[in-house]
Design a protein around this motif. Structure first.
Motif, PDB file in Angstrom:
ATOM      1  N   PRO A 199     -12.999   5.008 -23.030  1.00 32.35           N
ATOM      2  CA  PRO A 199     -13.473   6.166 -23.794  1.00 32.35           C
ATOM      3  C   PRO A 199     -14.010   7.250 -22.873  1.00 32.35           C
ATOM      4  CG  PRO A 199     -15.036   4.357 -23.956  1.00 32.35           C
ATOM      5  CD  PRO A 199     -13.822   3.812 -23.261  1.00 32.35           C
ATOM      6  N   ASN A 200     -13.921   8.497 -23.326  1.00 32.36           N
ATOM      7  CA  ASN A 200     -14.331   9.623 -22.486  1.00 32.36           C
ATOM      8  C   ASN A 200     -15.783   9.532 -22.050  1.00 32.36           C
ATOM      9  OD1 ASN A 200     -11.770  10.570 -22.799  1.00 32.36           O
ATOM     10  ND2 ASN A 200     -12.329  12.518 -23.749  1.00 32.36           N
ATOM     11  N   GLY A 201     -16.620   8.883 -22.845  1.00 35.75           N
ATOM     12  CA  GLY A 201     -18.037   8.810 -22.524  1.00 35.75           C
ATOM     13  C   GLY A 201     -18.357   8.008 -21.283  1.00 35.75           C
ATOM     14  N   VAL A 202     -17.439   7.185 -20.803  1.00 37.22           N
ATOM     15  CA  VAL A 202     -17.697   6.377 -19.606  1.00 37.22           C
ATOM     16  C   VAL A 202     -16.952   6.914 -18.381  1.00 37.22           C
ATOM     17  CG1 VAL A 202     -18.081   4.344 -21.022  1.00 37.22           C
ATOM     18  CG2 VAL A 202     -15.827   4.707 -20.006  1.00 37.22           C
ATOM     19  N   LEU A 203     -16.258   8.032 -18.519  1.00 38.49           N
ATOM     20  CA  LEU A 203     -15.536   8.599 -17.383  1.00 38.49           C
ATOM     21  C   LEU A 203     -16.519   9.193 -16.379  1.00 38.49           C
ATOM     22  CD1 LEU A 203     -12.547  10.334 -19.222  1.00 38.49           C
ATOM     23  CD2 LEU A 203     -12.672   8.037 -18.237  1.00 38.49           C
ATOM     24  N   GLY A 204     -16.048   9.398 -15.147  1.00 39.87           N
ATOM     25  CA  GLY A 204     -16.898   9.905 -14.091  1.00 39.87           C
ATOM     26  C   GLY A 204     -16.231  10.979 -13.270  1.00 39.87           C
ATOM     27  N   THR A 205     -16.825  11.274 -12.111  1.00 42.63           N
ATOM     28  CA  THR A 205     -16.353  12.361 -11.248  1.00 42.63           C
ATOM     29  C   THR A 205     -15.995  11.898  -9.838  1.00 42.63           C
ATOM     30  OG1 THR A 205     -18.638  12.901 -10.640  1.00 42.63           O
ATOM     31  CG2 THR A 205     -17.690  14.084 -12.532  1.00 42.63           C
ATOM     32  N   GLU A 206     -15.990  10.576  -9.616  1.00 44.37           N
ATOM     33  CA  GLU A 206     -15.579  10.044  -8.317  1.00 44.37           C
ATOM     34  C   GLU A 206     -14.814   8.745  -8.536  1.00 44.37           C
ATOM     35  OE1 GLU A 206     -17.364   8.329  -4.060  1.00 44.37           O
ATOM     36  OE2 GLU A 206     -18.722   9.195  -5.559  1.00 44.37           O
ATOM     37  N   TYR A 207     -13.651   8.633  -7.898  1.00 37.27           N
ATOM     38  CA  TYR A 207     -12.801   7.457  -8.041  1.00 37.27           C
ATOM     39  C   TYR A 207     -12.183   7.094  -6.695  1.00 37.27           C
ATOM     40  CZ  TYR A 207     -12.860   8.346 -13.109  1.00 37.27           C
ATOM     41  OH  TYR A 207     -13.254   8.543 -14.412  1.00 37.27           O
ATOM     42  N   ARG A 208     -11.839   5.823  -6.559  1.00 35.70           N
ATOM     43  CA  ARG A 208     -11.005   5.336  -5.459  1.00 35.70           C
ATOM     44  C   ARG A 208      -9.803   4.634  -6.088  1.00 35.70           C
ATOM     45  NH1 ARG A 208     -12.044   6.793   0.038  1.00 35.70           N
ATOM     46  NH2 ARG A 208     -14.281   7.242   0.183  1.00 35.70           N
ATOM     47  N   THR A 209      -8.611   4.909  -5.565  1.00 34.32           N
ATOM     48  CA  THR A 209      -7.425   4.324  -6.174  1.00 34.32           C
ATOM     49  C   THR A 209      -7.167   2.917  -5.653  1.00 34.32           C
ATOM     50  OG1 THR A 209      -5.820   5.091  -4.517  1.00 34.32           O
ATOM     51  CG2 THR A 209      -6.427   6.625  -6.277  1.00 34.32           C
ATOM     52  N   ILE A 210      -6.375   2.179  -6.421  1.00 43.32           N
ATOM     53  CA  ILE A 210      -5.939   0.848  -5.995  1.00 43.32           C
ATOM     54  C   ILE A 210      -4.445   0.758  -6.277  1.00 43.32           C
ATOM     55  CG2 ILE A 210      -6.628  -0.180  -8.215  1.00 43.32           C
ATOM     56  CD1 ILE A 210      -7.440  -2.691  -6.546  1.00 43.32           C
ATOM     57  N   ASN A 211      -3.671   0.512  -5.245  1.00 40.58           N
ATOM     58  CA  ASN A 211      -2.214   0.587  -5.323  1.00 40.58           C
ATOM     59  C   ASN A 211      -1.578  -0.607  -4.632  1.00 40.58           C
ATOM     60  OD1 ASN A 211      -3.378   3.640  -4.695  1.00 40.58           O
ATOM     61  ND2 ASN A 211      -1.964   3.587  -6.427  1.00 40.58           N
ATOM     62  N   TYR A 212      -0.358  -0.405  -4.131  1.00 45.42           N
ATOM     63  CA  TYR A 212       0.321  -1.427  -3.342  1.00 45.42           C
ATOM     64  C   TYR A 212       1.354  -0.738  -2.470  1.00 45.42           C
ATOM     65  CZ  TYR A 212       1.841  -6.154  -2.201  1.00 45.42           C
ATOM     66  OH  TYR A 212       2.107  -7.325  -1.531  1.00 45.42           O
ATOM     67  N   PHE A 213       1.941  -1.491  -1.543  1.00 47.76           N
ATOM     68  CA  PHE A 213       2.920  -0.932  -0.623  1.00 47.76           C
ATOM     69  C   PHE A 213       4.136  -0.372  -1.357  1.00 47.76           C
ATOM     70  CE2 PHE A 213       0.879  -4.418   1.788  1.00 47.76           C
ATOM     71  CZ  PHE A 213       0.344  -3.680   2.830  1.00 47.76           C
ATOM     72  N   THR A 214       4.712   0.698  -0.792  1.00 48.96           N
ATOM     73  CA  THR A 214       5.997   1.176  -1.287  1.00 48.96           C
ATOM     74  C   THR A 214       7.028   0.063  -1.163  1.00 48.96           C
ATOM     75  OG1 THR A 214       5.579   3.494  -0.769  1.00 48.96           O
ATOM     76  CG2 THR A 214       7.882   2.808  -0.870  1.00 48.96           C
ATOM     77  N   SER A 215       7.768  -0.164  -2.242  1.00 48.73           N
ATOM     78  CA  SER A 215       8.801  -1.192  -2.258  1.00 48.73           C
ATOM     79  C   SER A 215      10.167  -0.534  -2.112  1.00 48.73           C
ATOM     80  CB  SER A 215       8.728  -1.976  -3.583  1.00 48.73           C
ATOM     81  OG  SER A 215       9.690  -2.985  -3.622  1.00 48.73           O
ATOM     82  N   ASN A 216      11.057  -1.146  -1.313  1.00 51.68           N
ATOM     83  CA  ASN A 216      12.330  -0.496  -1.028  1.00 51.68           C
ATOM     84  C   ASN A 216      13.485  -1.491  -0.843  1.00 51.68           C
ATOM     85  OD1 ASN A 216      14.030   1.682  -0.595  1.00 51.68           O
ATOM     86  ND2 ASN A 216      13.612   1.774   1.598  1.00 51.68           N
ATOM     87  N   PRO A 217      13.560  -2.551  -1.636  1.00 47.40           N
ATOM     88  CA  PRO A 217      14.713  -3.440  -1.479  1.00 47.40           C
ATOM     89  C   PRO A 217      15.991  -2.755  -1.955  1.00 47.40           C
ATOM     90  CG  PRO A 217      13.432  -4.093  -3.382  1.00 47.40           C
ATOM     91  CD  PRO A 217      12.649  -3.021  -2.689  1.00 47.40           C
ATOM     92  N   GLY A 218      17.056  -2.863  -1.173  1.00 53.95           N
ATOM     93  CA  GLY A 218      18.317  -2.240  -1.549  1.00 53.95           C
ATOM     94  C   GLY A 218      18.338  -0.741  -1.355  1.00 53.95           C
ATOM     95  N   GLY A 219      17.326  -0.167  -0.703  1.00 49.75           N
ATOM     96  CA  GLY A 219      17.327   1.262  -0.433  1.00 49.75           C
ATOM     97  C   GLY A 219      16.827   2.127  -1.563  1.00 49.75           C
ATOM     98  N   HIS A 220      16.273   1.534  -2.623  1.00 53.98           N
ATOM     99  CA  HIS A 220      15.757   2.315  -3.755  1.00 53.98           C
ATOM    100  C   HIS A 220      14.234   2.265  -3.719  1.00 53.98           C
ATOM    101  CE1 HIS A 220      19.801   2.591  -5.363  1.00 53.98           C
ATOM    102  NE2 HIS A 220      19.928   1.281  -5.205  1.00 53.98           N
ATOM    103  N   ALA A 221      13.620   3.307  -3.152  1.00 53.77           N
ATOM    104  CA  ALA A 221      12.180   3.300  -2.920  1.00 53.77           C
ATOM    105  C   ALA A 221      11.411   3.473  -4.218  1.00 53.77           C
ATOM    106  CB  ALA A 221      11.799   4.405  -1.952  1.00 53.77           C
ATOM    107  N   ALA A 222      10.318   2.722  -4.354  1.00 58.61           N
ATOM    108  CA  ALA A 222       9.406   2.847  -5.479  1.00 58.61           C
ATOM    109  C   ALA A 222       7.987   2.794  -4.920  1.00 58.61           C
ATOM    110  CB  ALA A 222       9.637   1.733  -6.494  1.00 58.61           C
TER     111      ALA A 222
END
Length: 237
Positions: free
Chosen positions: A44-67
């Motif tokens: 909900p909007n009431g718990v949103l903030g003004t500072e974040y850190r992202t959490i992701n993973y490595f770019t995947s590229n099997p077969g030459g199709h990068a994601a």
């Protein structure tokens, strides 16, 4: 550091959906394609903030199709200034550790994707704003473990998405439990918001990390307790 103003044409105007109700509700989002899907619970909007850190993973590229890994930001107020500091280079060539700004109005969305490079990982990128924003983070479609293949040697990848809690809502501990039905090992990342963050796993120190850095458990062995000296965000994949 100097701040670069990004062309506003990269902002998608008015794409977000604003939902209100006269009673408490829960909202879930689902991305579904023929061979890939993931879901998230909308905060909900009431718990949103003004500072974040992202959490992701490595770019995947099997077969030459990068994601690549990716994150997207949603404005909740008009004239919101957002400053982004990437951990790795973006798909548009924006350099890491060089803050740049975008301006969002209510309902606008800004998307960032990692570069087409196998070591590219946006995890730990910093997002700051002068009004509350919503941030969603994950990967376009990744293989896990990194560039894993199926038993017949073909790639299998899946979309990752989660709405992030702001740094103001982070805590200093988390308990993680392996998924009972998983055929692959669970992966866990603990992202740090401040320099000199000491992390312990089941009471044993695993190191000291700075803001934007993370500790990773590649194979979660069982019920595991993470304890930190400063706020952390823990993601289980």
């Amino acid at each position: 550091a100097s701040v670069e103003v990004v062309n506003v044409e990269q902002v998608v105007h008015g794409l977000a959906i604003h939902v209100t109700s006269d009673s408490d509700i829960a909202i879930f989002g689902l991305n579904h394609k023929q061979y890939s899907s993931d879901a998230f619970m909308r905060l909900p909007n009431g718990v949103l903030g003004t500072e974040y850190r992202t959490i992701n993973y490595f770019t995947s590229n099997p077969g030459g199709h990068a994601a690549p890994g990716e994150f997207w930001i949603v404005g909740t107020e008009d004239s919101t200034n957002v400053t982004i500091t990437l951990h790795e280079v973006s798909s548009l060539g924006t350099a890491p550790n060089k803050p740049f700004t975008v301006r969002l109005n209510k309902g606008d969305i800004y998307l960032v994707q990692g570069a087409d490079a196998l070591t590219n990982d946006l995890t730990g990128s910093l997002i700051e704003s002068d009004y509350p924003i919503a941030v969603f983070s994950g990967s376009m479609r990744c293989a896990m473990p990194f560039n894993a293949l199926t038993t017949d040697g073909s790639p299998s990848r899946d979309h990752l998405v989660e709405e992030l809690p702001p740094v103001s809502a982070w805590g200093d501990s988390a308990l993680v439990i392996p998924y009972a039905s998983a055929t692959q090992a669970d992966l866990v990342r603990a992202v740090c918001a401040e320099d000199q963050t000491d992390i312990k796993v089941n009471g044993t120190s695993v190191g000291t990390f700075n803001a934007g850095e993370f500790y990773e458990i590649t194979v979660l062995p069982g019920v595991t307790n993470l304890q930190a000296s400063k706020p952390i965000m823990v993601g289980q994949y």
